[in-house]
Design an enzyme around this catalytic site. Structure first.
Site, PDB file in Angstrom:
ATOM      1  CD  GLU A  58     -25.554  22.557  -5.735  1.00  0.00           C
ATOM      2  OE1 GLU A  58     -26.255  21.752  -5.115  1.00  0.00           O
ATOM      3  OE2 GLU A  58     -25.690  22.799  -6.957  1.00  0.00           O
ATOM      4  CE  LYS A 110     -29.822  20.883  -4.482  1.00  0.00           C
ATOM      5  NZ  LYS A 110     -28.814  20.456  -5.469  1.00  0.00           N
ATOM      6  CB  CYS A 115     -28.559  24.056  -7.130  1.00  0.00           C
ATOM      7  SG  CYS A 115     -28.220  23.453  -8.808  1.00  0.00           S
TER       8      CYS A 115
END
Length: 284
Positions: A43, A115, A156
């Site tokens: 990330e 995300k 993540c």
């Protein structure tokens, strides 16, 4: 389906986009020389910047982004599938997308993923994070056909939300991903168990490249880039927070083997949830 070699690249991204891209490219080239066909980075591969004002100054829309151009060219030069865990991409004058990219061996963008879950937390050590103040959450998951298997894309904090990975597995994903910049505190507590849990419950490989160490913007990340097999065993790990990479052979037959032994996806049932309230007199 044949086996292939996956690499998880570990970085310690700083505040200079050009320098970060150069460092990432150097490690990616080294992983490719070691035989990797699919390479994943963490990330925020090309910028970790805590200040929103500084972040907005430095980043660009996708079509102008140095990282997108550089990683596209690198994938083409190396003839690999290059999964950039995410880049900070300017989505508007006020919003940022935390966007993952999967580049094909011809340099084209095979898939994007923004995300979905924002890391808005107050940690016991005093750290406070409000990703939603800067980043615009995504709304769509992604499963991508690679030559060897299907890949599910996540980033993540998404790893704490099993529904994404289950939906990807039910759509055919045999390898999952959660490239990350986990804080050191949460990583020490939960990194390994979360990675193994997502792999075990879906009978899938999971590859998670990570940021590691003390960064220029003051944050500290856990590292420990990891590759987990469908039965839950860790088959590769960079067991520290230093930049570098780790490699593992990915055999898609292991997915069918794990799902045959524990057919959790096939056995899954729809259900209704009942809520029951105890009568007040039962408490006296």
């Amino acid at each position: 389906m044949t086996s292939f070699v996956a690499a998880a690249v570990q970085l310690r991204t700083g505040r200079d986009i050009a320098a970060n891209v150069e460092t990432a490219c150097d490690i990616i080239r080294e992983a490719a020389r070691s035989g990797a066909n699919y390479i994943q980075t963490p990330e925020m591969t090309h910028l970790l910047e805590a200040s929103k004002a500084s972040l907005m100054e430095k980043i660009r829309p996708e079509e102008e982004d140095l990282g997108v151009r550089s990683f596209s060219a690198l994938a083409r030069d190396l003839g690999i599938y290059l999964h950039i865990g995410s880049l900070a991409i300017k989505a508007s004058e006020a919003a940022v997308a935390n966007r993952a990219f999967l580049f094909a061996p011809d340099g084209s963008i095979l898939a994007r993923y923004d995300k979905i879950h924002m890391f808005d937390v107050d940690l016991p050590n005093g750290e406070s994070w409000r990703e939603s103040a800067t980043y615009r959450p995504g709304r769509q998951s992604a499963v991508v056909d690679l030559p060897w298997l299907k890949l599910g894309m996540a980033v993540c904090y998404d790893v704490r939300f099993p529904a994404i990975f289950r939906a990807q597995a039910k759509a055919g994903a045999q390898m999952l991903s959660a490239p990350a910049a986990f804080t050191r505190q949460t990583g020490m507590a939960h990194w390994h168990v979360l990675q193994r849990a997502r792999a075990i419950e879906n009978g899938a490989f999971l590859v998670s490249a990570a940021q590691g160490g003390k960064h220029e913007d003051g944050r500290e990340t856990y590292g420990h880039s990891i590759i987990v097999a469908p039965w839950g065993e860790i088959i590769a790990e960079r067991d520290n927070d230093e930049p570098g990479f780790t490699l593992a052979e990915i055999d898609p037959a292991k997915v069918a083997e794990a799902r045959g032994r524990i057919p959790a996806i096939a056995n899954e049932q729809e259900f209704e949830l009942a809520t029951v309230t105890a009568p007040v007199e039962a408490l006296t």
